[in-house]
Design a protein around this motif. Structure first.
Motif, PDB file in Angstrom:
ATOM      1  N   GLY A   1      41.881  41.415  84.619  1.00 15.02           N
ATOM      2  CA  GLY A   1      42.421  41.856  85.892  1.00 15.02           C
ATOM      3  C   GLY A   1      42.122  43.318  86.161  1.00 15.02           C
ATOM      4  O   GLY A   1      41.170  43.894  85.638  1.00 15.02           O
ATOM      5  N   ASN A   2      42.964  43.959  86.979  1.00  7.82           N
ATOM      6  CA  ASN A   2      42.741  45.347  87.395  1.00  7.82           C
ATOM      7  C   ASN A   2      43.156  46.315  86.286  1.00  7.82           C
ATOM      8  O   ASN A   2      44.274  46.226  85.768  1.00  7.82           O
ATOM      9  N   PRO A   3      42.289  47.259  85.927  1.00 10.37           N
ATOM     10  CA  PRO A   3      42.635  48.203  84.861  1.00 10.37           C
ATOM     11  C   PRO A   3      43.450  49.386  85.382  1.00 10.37           C
ATOM     12  O   PRO A   3      43.417  49.719  86.561  1.00 10.37           O
ATOM     13  N   ILE A   4      44.183  50.038  84.478  1.00  3.77           N
ATOM     14  CA  ILE A   4      44.771  51.345  84.749  1.00  3.77           C
ATOM     15  C   ILE A   4      43.667  52.376  84.537  1.00  3.77           C
ATOM     16  O   ILE A   4      42.916  52.302  83.567  1.00  3.77           O
ATOM     17  N   ILE A   5      43.545  53.349  85.448  1.00  6.88           N
ATOM     18  CA  ILE A   5      42.440  54.314  85.389  1.00  6.88           C
ATOM     19  C   ILE A   5      42.997  55.720  85.233  1.00  6.88           C
ATOM     20  O   ILE A   5      43.919  56.127  85.949  1.00  6.88           O
ATOM     21  N   TYR A   6      42.424  56.461  84.283  1.00  7.62           N
ATOM     22  CA  TYR A   6      42.787  57.852  84.054  1.00  7.62           C
ATOM     23  C   TYR A   6      41.551  58.728  84.246  1.00  7.62           C
ATOM     24  O   TYR A   6      40.454  58.359  83.839  1.00  7.62           O
ATOM     25  N   VAL A   7      41.747  59.899  84.856  1.00  8.52           N
ATOM     26  CA  VAL A   7      40.711  60.930  84.928  1.00  8.52           C
ATOM     27  C   VAL A   7      41.268  62.175  84.268  1.00  8.52           C
ATOM     28  O   VAL A   7      42.232  62.769  84.768  1.00  8.52           O
ATOM     29  N   ASN A   8      40.678  62.556  83.114  1.00 11.67           N
ATOM     30  CA  ASN A   8      41.181  63.718  82.353  1.00 11.67           C
ATOM     31  C   ASN A   8      42.693  63.647  82.141  1.00 11.67           C
ATOM     32  O   ASN A   8      43.431  64.585  82.412  1.00 11.67           O
ATOM     33  N   ASN A   9      43.164  62.494  81.675  1.00 14.96           N
ATOM     34  CA  ASN A   9      44.577  62.230  81.338  1.00 14.96           C
ATOM     35  C   ASN A   9      45.478  62.019  82.544  1.00 14.96           C
ATOM     36  O   ASN A   9      46.652  61.691  82.374  1.00 14.96           O
ATOM     37  N   ARG A  10      44.979  62.188  83.758  1.00 17.28           N
ATOM     38  CA  ARG A  10      45.801  61.970  84.948  1.00 17.28           C
ATOM     39  C   ARG A  10      45.517  60.597  85.504  1.00 17.28           C
ATOM     40  O   ARG A  10      44.388  60.238  85.786  1.00 17.28           O
ATOM     41  N   ARG A  11      46.573  59.802  85.699  1.00 15.13           N
ATOM     42  CA  ARG A  11      46.395  58.453  86.184  1.00 15.13           C
ATOM     43  C   ARG A  11      46.116  58.443  87.680  1.00 15.13           C
ATOM     44  O   ARG A  11      46.775  59.144  88.447  1.00 15.13           O
ATOM     45  N   LEU A  12      45.127  57.651  88.106  1.00 17.12           N
ATOM     46  CA  LEU A  12      44.801  57.553  89.521  1.00 17.12           C
ATOM     47  C   LEU A  12      45.822  56.684  90.244  1.00 17.12           C
ATOM     48  O   LEU A  12      46.251  55.649  89.742  1.00 17.12           O
ATOM     49  N   ASN A  13      46.175  57.111  91.445  1.00 14.73           N
ATOM     50  CA  ASN A  13      47.045  56.306  92.302  1.00 14.73           C
ATOM     51  C   ASN A  13      46.251  55.551  93.354  1.00 14.73           C
ATOM     52  O   ASN A  13      46.775  54.649  93.995  1.00 14.73           O
ATOM     53  N   ASP A  14      44.995  55.935  93.529  1.00 13.68           N
ATOM     54  CA  ASP A  14      44.175  55.334  94.574  1.00 13.68           C
ATOM     55  C   ASP A  14      42.726  55.326  94.095  1.00 13.68           C
ATOM     56  O   ASP A  14      42.152  56.371  93.788  1.00 13.68           O
ATOM     57  N   ASN A  15      42.121  54.124  94.047  1.00 13.90           N
ATOM     58  CA  ASN A  15      40.746  54.022  93.565  1.00 13.90           C
ATOM     59  C   ASN A  15      39.736  54.711  94.484  1.00 13.90           C
ATOM     60  O   ASN A  15      38.585  54.916  94.096  1.00 13.90           O
ATOM     61  N   GLN A  16      40.162  55.070  95.701  1.00 19.13           N
ATOM     62  CA  GLN A  16      39.257  55.801  96.590  1.00 19.13           C
ATOM     63  C   GLN A  16      38.802  57.113  95.941  1.00 19.13           C
ATOM     64  O   GLN A  16      37.714  57.619  96.245  1.00 19.13           O
ATOM     65  N   GLU A  17      39.615  57.654  95.051  1.00 14.54           N
ATOM     66  CA  GLU A  17      39.260  58.921  94.426  1.00 14.54           C
ATOM     67  C   GLU A  17      37.984  58.804  93.592  1.00 14.54           C
ATOM     68  O   GLU A  17      37.280  59.788  93.391  1.00 14.54           O
ATOM     69  N   LEU A  18      37.678  57.612  93.115  1.00  8.58           N
ATOM     70  CA  LEU A  18      36.464  57.431  92.316  1.00  8.58           C
ATOM     71  C   LEU A  18      35.206  57.700  93.132  1.00  8.58           C
ATOM     72  O   LEU A  18      34.169  58.064  92.578  1.00  8.58           O
ATOM     73  N   GLU A  19      35.291  57.514  94.457  1.00  7.82           N
ATOM     74  CA  GLU A  19      34.150  57.811  95.311  1.00  7.82           C
ATOM     75  C   GLU A  19      33.946  59.320  95.474  1.00  7.82           C
ATOM     76  O   GLU A  19      32.919  59.760  95.966  1.00  7.82           O
ATOM     77  N   ARG A  20      34.937  60.113  95.048  1.00 10.02           N
ATOM     78  CA  ARG A  20      34.836  61.560  95.181  1.00 10.02           C
ATOM     79  C   ARG A  20      34.394  62.227  93.882  1.00 10.02           C
ATOM     80  O   ARG A  20      34.320  63.448  93.812  1.00 10.02           O
ATOM     81  N   ILE A  21      34.148  61.445  92.855  1.00 10.48           N
ATOM     82  CA  ILE A  21      33.686  61.982  91.579  1.00 10.48           C
ATOM     83  C   ILE A  21      32.213  61.641  91.412  1.00 10.48           C
ATOM     84  O   ILE A  21      31.835  60.469  91.359  1.00 10.48           O
ATOM     85  N   GLU A  22      31.369  62.665  91.365  1.00  6.69           N
ATOM     86  CA  GLU A  22      29.936  62.446  91.192  1.00  6.69           C
ATOM     87  C   GLU A  22      29.648  62.021  89.754  1.00  6.69           C
ATOM     88  O   GLU A  22      30.254  62.531  88.806  1.00  6.69           O
ATOM     89  N   SER A  23      28.706  61.089  89.583  1.00  8.83           N
ATOM     90  CA  SER A  23      28.369  60.635  88.236  1.00  8.83           C
ATOM     91  C   SER A  23      27.833  61.768  87.373  1.00  8.83           C
ATOM     92  O   SER A  23      28.021  61.770  86.151  1.00  8.83           O
ATOM     93  N   SER A  24      27.187  62.768  87.987  1.00  6.65           N
ATOM     94  CA  SER A  24      26.652  63.898  87.226  1.00  6.65           C
ATOM     95  C   SER A  24      27.753  64.779  86.658  1.00  6.65           C
ATOM     96  O   SER A  24      27.507  65.607  85.781  1.00  6.65           O
ATOM     97  N   GLU A  25      29.007  64.623  87.142  1.00  9.44           N
ATOM     98  CA  GLU A  25      30.127  65.410  86.642  1.00  9.44           C
ATOM     99  C   GLU A  25      30.842  64.729  85.486  1.00  9.44           C
ATOM    100  O   GLU A  25      31.772  65.289  84.909  1.00  9.44           O
ATOM    101  N   ILE A  26      30.430  63.500  85.149  1.00 14.19           N
ATOM    102  CA  ILE A  26      31.147  62.704  84.151  1.00 14.19           C
ATOM    103  C   ILE A  26      30.501  62.881  82.782  1.00 14.19           C
ATOM    104  O   ILE A  26      29.280  62.818  82.643  1.00 14.19           O
ATOM    105  N   SER A  27      31.325  63.077  81.780  1.00 17.96           N
ATOM    106  CA  SER A  27      30.835  63.116  80.409  1.00 17.96           C
ATOM    107  C   SER A  27      30.852  61.718  79.802  1.00 17.96           C
ATOM    108  O   SER A  27      29.823  61.212  79.358  1.00 17.96           O
ATOM    109  N   THR A  28      32.006  61.062  79.778  1.00 14.71           N
ATOM    110  CA  THR A  28      32.124  59.713  79.214  1.00 14.71           C
ATOM    111  C   THR A  28      33.100  58.876  80.035  1.00 14.71           C
ATOM    112  O   THR A  28      33.981  59.408  80.711  1.00 14.71           O
ATOM    113  N   ILE A  29      32.933  57.564  79.953  1.00 15.28           N
ATOM    114  CA  ILE A  29      33.919  56.613  80.469  1.00 15.28           C
ATOM    115  C   ILE A  29      34.194  55.604  79.360  1.00 15.28           C
ATOM    116  O   ILE A  29      33.267  54.987  78.841  1.00 15.28           O
TER     117      ILE A  29
END
Length: 774
Positions: free
Chosen positions: A170-198
């Motif tokens: 089902g749907n996963p819980i998502i964290y960005v740098n230990n902060r839990r996302l409340n809205d998956n729209q935020e993932l569209e605002r994170i460039e892949s070049s800014e990501i170290s690991t997932i």
């Protein structure tokens, strides 16, 4: 059966435990100018003979790294991080534990002006806690677009219209740098070049909410100090033109991070639905419905926050988010009804729905490291959630004309606190803590014409939890064991005199266990957990929503929680990955349909069923072949589920077969071409048989001006193949639905970055999965 598999797996590990020595290399990476730790630096161990990849890891928040399972011999140590000169050192392991002196990494003269790819490092590997990690910064994944584009390339994850699901979880819980996302729209605002690991955890441990069956952890890179901003414009063209704007502003020093952002999304789309309904009882009703509709969506979000290092031991921070949405839906419905094989009625209807929800979110955290062994983090949340829905429907038919107006509104407040403690010692890592949250809400549903029941309701939920998690490496085995206790009290009332409709108390323990082992180049792990699924608040209230004269939708205040038992076996060998899983659900919750009092209408509701079982297999191949970077995933899911239909048992056991082929090609002048193919077979999902689809996507991307300007042109579902539909047979109702959305569209994304800084915020939401239940 599961105990036999566990014994067999543990025996396999035991027979190979002493084949290779376990030598450990550790150290700390520091910025040579600011003398601050470098987080997410890439640590690679290479063979001195041919420079082939042996092992690797990344540094933690304090700049530390540790690589184990090495042999007693010579290696080449390579350390790299974008914006710094790479560091090389020949090392010889002479003892069981080899601690290096602090390594100073010097900033480079200027940032590299194009994408950095280290092809010899595979993009997916298993982690010590039995998760699957994608090394985004050291693979071509760093150039695919946004965080969403990276996530959908991970094995077993499916992304459709901003909805993210994990096969079998089902749907996963998502964290960005230990902060839990409340809205998956935020993932569209994170460039892949800014990501170290997932990292994907398909069986999360005890420190995560028991209702989360999968967790995604996104780590971004640490960037330069100073002022920075990022602006993104995205245009989406299908039948109508949509736009998406995103502005991020940040200011950072070595101790303080200030950040703000504004996000706006506007879209207008159209969809066509067709439905056939057959109700078999004392009479035989048949309904044919066609519902073309258009809808607009206007979303705005503001985000303000700070992250402050008081000193090298203590940090605090806070964040405020405001979310507002305005959506409108226009539908023109045509229907025809047949009673006992004879014409009964025809009707047309015009329906207009307007929704205006908003949300205020406040989060604060404290993080303290009191010595090299003990640290703690405290997170606090307050969330105010407001929802409002207005619907106006005008129906004209041979039998009866209707005007139906409904108004529904809900208001919820959530208070939450969580404390997490970490204690490191020679006997292992101990994580323990607790959390508490209180959710209270009220709402109403009004229909002055009397076609649905008016309703006033309140809901209150209190939840307290405590957890302990222990991990240790013993004899080459990575062992993790955890236990979580949760107490939940849910109370709901109805009508103005507050008649109690739900008063449930749950007490339960949720254990988890994992074992991992490396056998030469093969990584193996076994993990088993017990989880829970609690009903959404919208499912618990007694509101009846008027869809049309033949379809009503209602909640169920008597829903029970779902107990879920998961077991997964994973293996990774160089460019190959496989995951075999088994799930058992007691009292699963799913949609069902039933006749309303022997009338022509049916009710779409939610209910518990006795049990649900599932076997699933995920396999992935990802490798570099010249200028071609294929990433292929095959998923197989075999469900076992049955319901009653017309006095017989109806099985929903169609095997789900999915295939996703992502192909990236590096072209001259640093262009990157993407050609992606997806196939989804017919399959069963609880008591629905879903129809198959396939699609092809194309993309072309390039960066300019030292990676500051990025262009990405995409065409999704090139041949417009995606068509959706499902068939449901339950009780005495047969329901067949067909849907065609605007899945073919072109999209152009333009992103400009100054100083290329991504805010870092270390707070985590105390509320966890409960936020999504609004």
């Amino acid at each position: 059966m599961k105990y036999f598999l566990f014994t067999l797996f543990a025996s396999l590990f035991a027979n190979t435990a002493n084949l290779h020595a376990n030598f450990i290399l550790s150290g700390k990476i520091i910025d040579s100018i600011e003398h601050t730790p470098i987080e997410f630096a890439n640590i690679v161990i290479l063979s001195p003979k041919d420079s082939t990849f042996v092992s690797g890891t990344i540094t933690d928040e304090e700049g530390y790294f540790k690589i184990d399972k090495l042999e007693q011999k010579e290696y080449i140590l390579k350390i790299s991080f974008i914006g710094y000169n790479s560091y090389f050192k020949n090392i010889i392991l002479r003892s069981d534990i080899n601690n290096l002196e602090d390594i100073m990494l010097a900033p480079s003269a200027k940032m590299l002006n194009e994408i950095v790819v280290t092809p010899k490092e595979v993009p997916f590997k298993l982690t010590g806690n039995s998760g699957l990690i994608a090394n985004v910064s050291t693979s071509l994944l760093n150039s695919v677009g946004t965080a969403n584009d990276v996530i959908q390339r991970m094995p077993g994850i499916i992304v459709t219209d901003n909805n993210i699901s994990v096969l079998g979880k089902g749907n996963p819980i998502i964290y960005v740098n230990n902060r839990r996302l409340n809205d998956n729209q935020e993932l569209e605002r994170i460039e892949s070049s800014e990501i170290s690991t997932i990292e994907l955890l398909t069986n999360p441990g005890a420190k995560y909410d028991a209702s989360g069956r999968a967790v995604l952890i996104i780590k971004t890179k640490k960037k330069q100090n100073g002022f920075s901003f990022q602006i993104t414009e995205r245009l989406r063209q299908a039948a109508y033109l949509g736009d998406n704007e995103n502005v991020n502003i940040a200011y950072s020093t070595s101790n303080l991070n200030l950040f703000a952002s504004y996000y706006h999304l506007y879209g207008k789309m159209k969809t066509n639905e067709k439905e056939y309904i057959r109700v078999t009882s004392d009479n035989l009703w048949e309904h044919d419905l066609e519902s073309p509709y258009k809808y607009t969506n206007d979303i705005q979000q503001i985000n303000l926050g700070l992250d402050w290092n008081i000193n090298d031991k203590h940090a605090v921070g806070g964040q405020y988010q405001y979310y507002f949405q305005s959506s409108r839906n226009w539908a023109d419905i045509k229907g025809k009804s047949v009673l006992n094989s004879s014409f009964y009625d025809e009707y047309i209807a015009n329906s207009f729905i307007k929704e205006k929800p908003y949300k205020h979110i406040v989060n604060a955290f404290y993080k303290g490291s009191y010595n090299n062994r003990f640290s703690l983090q405290i997170d606090l949340d307050y969330i105010k959630n407001h929802g409002r829905r207005d619907q106006n429907t005008e129906e004209v038919s041979n039998m009866e004309n209707r005007i139906v107006n409904t108004l529904s509104q809900s208001d919820y407040d959530l208070y939450a606190m969580k404390m997490t403690n970490n204690y490191k010692s020679t006997i292992g890592l101990l994580e323990f803590g607790g959390e508490y949250n209180n959710i209270s809400g009220s709402g109403f549903m009004l229909n002055p014409e009397g076609y649905t029941k008016n309703n006033i309701y309140t809901t209150n939920e209190q939840k307290a939890a405590a957890f302990i998690n222990y991990s240790k490496e013993i004899g080459g085995f990575g062992l993790t064991a955890g236990l979580r206790y949760e107490y939940t009290h849910i109370k709901a009332t109805q009508d103005s005199i507050k008649t109690t409709k739900t008063n449930q108390i749950y007490n339960a323990l949720y254990p988890s266990f994992s074992i991992a082992k490396n056998i030469e180049d093969v990584q193996l792990s076994l993990r088993t957990t017990k989880r829970v699924q609690r009903p959404n608040f919208s499912d618990l209230n007694g509101n009846t929503i008027y869809l049309n004269r033949f379809l009503l939708q209602t909640g169920n205040p008597y829903l029970k929680k779902v107990d879920i038992f998961d077991m997964n076996i994973q293996a990774n060998y160089k460019m190959f990955y496989i995951n075999v899983g088994y799930t058992y659900e007691k009292n699963p919750i799913t949609f069902t349909q039933k006749e309303e009092d022997n009338s022509e209408s049916i009710i779409l509701a939610v209910d518990n069923f006795p049990k649900y079982q599932e076997l699933n297999i995920i396999s992935n191949f990802s490798h570099e072949i010249g200028r071609w970077y294929p990433n292929y995933t095959i998923g197989i899911r075999a469900p076992f589920f049955s319901v009653d239909y017309l006095d017989r048992s109806e099985t929903y056991n169609k095997t789900d077969l999915s295939f996703r082929a992502y192909n990236d090609f590096t072209l001259p002048y640093n262009f990157i071409l993407s050609l992606n193919f997806s196939y989804q077979s017919n399959f069963s999902y609880y008591l629905m048989d879903m129809r198959h689809y396939e699609k092809i996507d194309l993309g072309l991307r390039k960066s300019f001006f030292e990676n500051r300007l990025k262009l990405n042109l995409e065409i999704r579902d090139v041949f417009n193949w995606v068509k959706e539909g499902n068939v449901m047979k339950v009780n005495n109702v047969y329901f067949d639905q067909y849907k065609k959305r605007e899945t073919r569209y072109g999209q152009l994304t333009i992103t400009y970055l100054f100083n290329n800084y991504k805010k870092k915020y270390r707070g985590s939401n105390a509320a966890k999965d409960d936020i999504n239940r609004f």
